[in-house]
Every structure is written in C-alpha cells, then in structure tokens.
Design a protein around this motif. Structure first.
Motif, PDB file in Angstrom:
ATOM      1  N   UNK A 153       0.828  -1.207   0.000  1.00 51.17           N
ATOM      2  CA  UNK A 153       0.000   0.000   0.000  1.00 51.17           C
ATOM      3  C   UNK A 153       0.862   1.256   0.000  1.00 51.17           C
ATOM      4  N   UNK A 154       1.895   1.270   0.839  1.00 49.93           N
ATOM      5  CA  UNK A 154       2.770   2.451   0.898  1.00 49.93           C
ATOM      6  C   UNK A 154       3.468   2.671  -0.435  1.00 49.93           C
ATOM      7  N   UNK A 155       3.930   1.580  -1.047  1.00 51.80           N
ATOM      8  CA  UNK A 155       4.651   1.701  -2.311  1.00 51.80           C
ATOM      9  C   UNK A 155       3.742   2.202  -3.434  1.00 51.80           C
ATOM     10  N   UNK A 156       2.492   1.689  -3.479  1.00 51.31           N
ATOM     11  CA  UNK A 156       1.585   2.068  -4.563  1.00 51.31           C
ATOM     12  C   UNK A 156       1.039   3.485  -4.392  1.00 51.31           C
ATOM     13  N   UNK A 157       0.752   3.883  -3.149  1.00 51.16           N
ATOM     14  CA  UNK A 157       0.150   5.199  -2.915  1.00 51.16           C
ATOM     15  C   UNK A 157       1.167   6.325  -2.942  1.00 51.16           C
ATOM     16  N   UNK A 158       2.414   6.030  -2.624  1.00 54.47           N
ATOM     17  CA  UNK A 158       3.448   7.050  -2.650  1.00 54.47           C
ATOM     18  C   UNK A 158       3.293   8.087  -1.560  1.00 54.47           C
ATOM     19  N   UNK A 159       3.678   9.341  -1.822  1.00 53.76           N
ATOM     20  CA  UNK A 159       3.701  10.370  -0.779  1.00 53.76           C
ATOM     21  C   UNK A 159       2.328  10.764  -0.242  1.00 53.76           C
ATOM     22  N   UNK A 160       1.262  10.413  -0.936  1.00 54.89           N
ATOM     23  CA  UNK A 160      -0.074  10.770  -0.452  1.00 54.89           C
ATOM     24  C   UNK A 160      -0.597   9.806   0.613  1.00 54.89           C
ATOM     25  N   UNK A 161       0.143   8.719   0.866  1.00 55.38           N
ATOM     26  CA  UNK A 161      -0.271   7.761   1.889  1.00 55.38           C
ATOM     27  C   UNK A 161      -0.151   8.379   3.272  1.00 55.38           C
ATOM     28  N   UNK A 162      -1.092   8.084   4.151  1.00 57.39           N
ATOM     29  CA  UNK A 162      -1.096   8.653   5.498  1.00 57.39           C
ATOM     30  C   UNK A 162      -1.213   7.547   6.542  1.00 57.39           C
ATOM     31  N   UNK A 163      -0.737   7.799   7.761  1.00 55.01           N
ATOM     32  CA  UNK A 163      -0.912   6.803   8.837  1.00 55.01           C
ATOM     33  C   UNK A 163      -2.378   6.476   9.092  1.00 55.01           C
ATOM     34  N   UNK A 164      -3.257   7.488   8.985  1.00 50.64           N
ATOM     35  CA  UNK A 164      -4.685   7.254   9.219  1.00 50.64           C
ATOM     36  C   UNK A 164      -5.260   6.283   8.198  1.00 50.64           C
ATOM     37  N   UNK A 165      -4.833   6.402   6.956  1.00 56.83           N
ATOM     38  CA  UNK A 165      -5.321   5.516   5.903  1.00 56.83           C
ATOM     39  C   UNK A 165      -4.792   4.094   6.112  1.00 56.83           C
ATOM     40  N   UNK A 166      -3.539   3.992   6.510  1.00 57.92           N
ATOM     41  CA  UNK A 166      -2.976   2.669   6.763  1.00 57.92           C
ATOM     42  C   UNK A 166      -3.683   1.988   7.933  1.00 57.92           C
ATOM     43  N   UNK A 167      -4.010   2.754   8.969  1.00 54.16           N
ATOM     44  CA  UNK A 167      -4.718   2.184  10.112  1.00 54.16           C
ATOM     45  C   UNK A 167      -6.108   1.696   9.706  1.00 54.16           C
ATOM     46  N   UNK A 168      -6.782   2.439   8.826  1.00 51.63           N
ATOM     47  CA  UNK A 168      -8.109   2.007   8.370  1.00 51.63           C
ATOM     48  C   UNK A 168      -8.011   0.693   7.600  1.00 51.63           C
TER      49      UNK A 168
END
Length: 427
Positions: A153-168
């Motif tokens: 997920x982090x690799x595909x989303x790039x800089x727009x990825x957020x901790x809140x999104x990862x937690x969801x």
C-alpha cells in the motif's frame, strides 16, 4: 541453511502455537466456536485488544481508493513482497496466480463496499477461514499477509499515503482475519480436505465430462451444495463445482465439469483425468438447499451445468416419502444435443407425476411444442409464479436475468434462491 527472514517466520509459527496451547490449557473443555462480531468491531486472533473497522474507515478507504487502484498493481506488489521475504509461503499457492489475484481483488471490493449485513459478512469470512484450511493456511500466515499488504500500500500510494489511511486498511483486514481464524478453529474436528477416487469419467460432449468420485471419508454435504475440487495435475489450484447428486450411502459424488479454458482445473478434469485418479475436495458450502418442510410448490430453473445442483435437489425430492408439491423445471440449452441429462430427466419425469420438465433451446429448435429462446422468455409466457419457491442455477448472467424476471412477475425476492453469483471462471 536458515536466513534471518526464515528464522523470523518460524518464530512466528512457534509463538502462535504456544499461544494456542496456552488457551487450550486454560479452557480445556471449551470447544472453539465461530464468533460473529457486528460491523463495526473485531478482535485480533492473538488476543490483543479489539480494534474497530467502522463506516468511517470504509468511507476513508473509499475516498482514497484511487491511490491503490486498479488492484492489479497493489496485489502484484503484495505477493512480490511476501514471497521475497517469506519464500516458504510460495508453496501454499498454485503455479499460476491469476485466479488467486482476481479472488483477492474481489475480497477487497467486498470489504470496502460491505454490501451485506454484518451477519452475512460474518458467515462469508468464517466460511472462507474454514475453506482455507485445505490450503495449509495457519493463523500466523495472516500476520505475514498484513505486513506485506502494508508495504505494498505504501509503495503504490506514494507520498499521499497517510498513517490514518494505513490504520483504516489494517482494521479492515483484521476484521476479516478474526472471522477467518474463528471459522478455521471451529472446523478443527473435520479434515482440512477430503480425498476421493475417480470411479467413473464419462464424456458427454467435446467440452463436458461427468465425474463420479468416491470419497475415502464421509463427505458431510446437503443436496444442492458445492465443493472446491483440486487435481494432482495442478497442485494448490482449486475450483468450485456443484455436487450433482443427493448424499448416497456409497459415498459417491457426481460433478458436471465443462472445460472453460486451456491449462486450468476444468481442462485437467475434463481432458486429463482418468478412473483411479485421486482428487482433493474442500469443505461443502452453499445455501442452495431444500427446506425440511416444503410449504410451496417449486420452480426450478437451470442453464448449462447449472443443472448439476438442480439434479441433486430432484434426487432429494424423489427420495422423500411425504406427499410432494408440484415441481416445474425449466432447463435451458443451446440445442437438444446440449441437453446432456435429457434421458435422466425424461425417466424421472415419467416416474414422478409431480414433476414437469420444460426444455428451452436458444439456437436450434427441439421437438414440436418446445419453447425456443431463453428460459427468461419462457418463464414470462407461462404460469403465474407468484406463489412458488424458486431455485435458479446457471451462468451468472442467466441467473441475474432470471431473478430480475421472476421479481418483475411478482415472485417475492425472499422466495428466490440461488448461490452468490460469481464471476465466470476461465479455468
């Protein structure tokens, strides 16, 4: 020779087994039972505090879904990470990953859209957990999956990825995992898979075969259900097929298999399977079954190899001793030659006054008086179906169109039964 990653993997397995043993020692008389947490909310399988997967998580994931879709790239990266870090896991998967990737994409969409009730979602994932036992999946494997997914997920989303999104995303995954682990542990008293010997292999057409398989152990299914089948020619590749007979004392199951593509399970079963071969079967599933006490006349609609579970229902009905309701069977085929169970149906109809069989041919005309077109059209031209209980089985488009037509003709939606419409399998 071990590697740091290999040592980490086996440490995870040892930790999981130790925790599982501890739970059993503390509660030796308690049999595992599936949990059905309501959405939102689910606990971790290792006993850590509950974390919630709620509508806010769903909304956040849906709003940012463009960061990781289409899912092909995300899923490809996920498996690349998993197999690089834990190469031992590759042996749990088939050589071709195409079907597995499509299945995982479907699961992601299902979780994100959450179209069903909490009870239905719980039933779906506990069944998946039970079913995954045949693959050798253990609860600890879900931890490796979570690590790999987060990295992908982090690799595909790039800089727009957020901790809140990862937690969801993590809460969403753990919600499903908790149910799958509960389903697997509730099934510990049954085999992960059943073995069965092919005792008959009959070609009915160039692309269709009827297989009869005698299981080594009793296979606990009901008429109308399906099971996943794996051939030794394609280890770890499984496809779901309806069982075309009611339970029998000799433990013989019948499957109708149409070849849908080259190099897949259907091709192996139709073209390369012989009497004496041993197949593996996953646990039975599906709700396409008859009520114990029938209170309505029945309408059965089948197309193609969708006739298989309908044949099982008819055998179940024929074996019942109580008085029978009226049963109308509409069976669709392209031509009379494609109605591969015509002789069996004619014989059953001649011996069961409660049964009427209506063949419908879409491309070539049949005997005089036989409807020409689709079963959907034939249903509209016939009786009033509003008081019936309907069972529909066949290709996804045919099932969807038939359900829509019956609903339009006044049959209540809760009087129409069919297994979930799955995308057409290409192998």
């Amino acid at each position: 020779m071990s590697t740091p990653h290999g040592e980490e993997y086996y440490a995870l397995l040892a930790r999981h087994d130790a925790m599982r043993l501890r739970r059993r020692l503390l509660a030796p008389d308690r049999a595992p039972a599936p949990r059905t947490p309501a959405l939102p909310g689910a606990g971790r399988p290792d006993g850590t505090p509950k974390q919630r997967y709620d509508r806010d998580d769903q909304a956040l994931i849906a709003r940012q879904l463009h960061l990781v879709t289409p899912f092909d790239g995300l899923i490809g990266h996920l498996y690349e990470v998993m197999f690089r870090r834990w190469p031992y896991l590759r042996s749990l998967f088939p050589e071709s990953m195409e079907f597995q990737r499509r299945h995982l994409a479907h699961i992601f969409r299902y979780l994100i859209e959450a179209p069903d009730s909490p009870e239905a979602m719980a039933a779906t994932f506990t069944r998946l957990g039970r079913d995954h036992r045949k693959l050798g999946v253990r609860p600890v494997h879900y931890e490796t999956f979570e690590v790999s997914l987060c990295q992908a997920l982090r690799a595909c989303a790039g800089p727009e990825w957020t901790p809140e999104l990862e937690q969801a995303w993590t809460r969403m995954l753990r919600f499903a995992v908790d149910l799958m682990v509960a389903g697997a542990e509730a099934a510990l008293t049954e085999p992960p898979a059943w073995e069965g010997e092919v005792v008959e292999h009959e070609r009915r057409a160039g692309d269709l075969a009827v297989l009869r398989v005698r299981t080594h152990e009793a296979y606990p299914y009901r008429a109308g259900q399906f099971g996943a089948v794996s051939s030794p020619l394609l280890p770890h590749a499984w496809r779901q097929y309806s069982i075309a007979c009611a339970p029998r004392a000799d433990q013989v199951l019948e499957f109708h298999v149409r070849r849908t593509g080259p190099g897949g399970v259907s091709e192996a079963l139709v073209d390369r399977t012989r009497v004496g071969d041993v197949l593996r079967l996953g646990p039975p599933a599906g709700a396409f079954t008859l009520d114990g006490d029938l209170t309505h006349d029945l309408l059965l609609v089948a197309g193609g190899t969708g006739l298989a579970p309908v044949k099982a229902l008819l055998e179940d009905l024929a074996a019942r001793r109580q008085g029978h309701r009226r049963v109308d069977l509409y069976v669709g085929a392209r031509s009379p030659a494609d109605l591969y169970e015509a002789r069996w149906l004619a014989d059953l109809e001649s011996r069961r006054p409660w049964l009427r069989v209506v063949p419908v041919f879409s491309r070539e005309p049949g005997p005089a008086g036989t409807p020409v077109g689709t079963v959907v059209d034939a249903l509209r031209e016939q009786d009033d179906w509003s008081e019936r209980l309907a069972y529909v089985s066949g290709p996804p488009r045919m099932v969807a169109a038939t359900v829509a037509r019956l609903t339009a003709l006044g049959l209540p939606a809760d009087h129409i039964r069919h297994d979930p419409v799955r995308a057409t399998e290409t192998s």
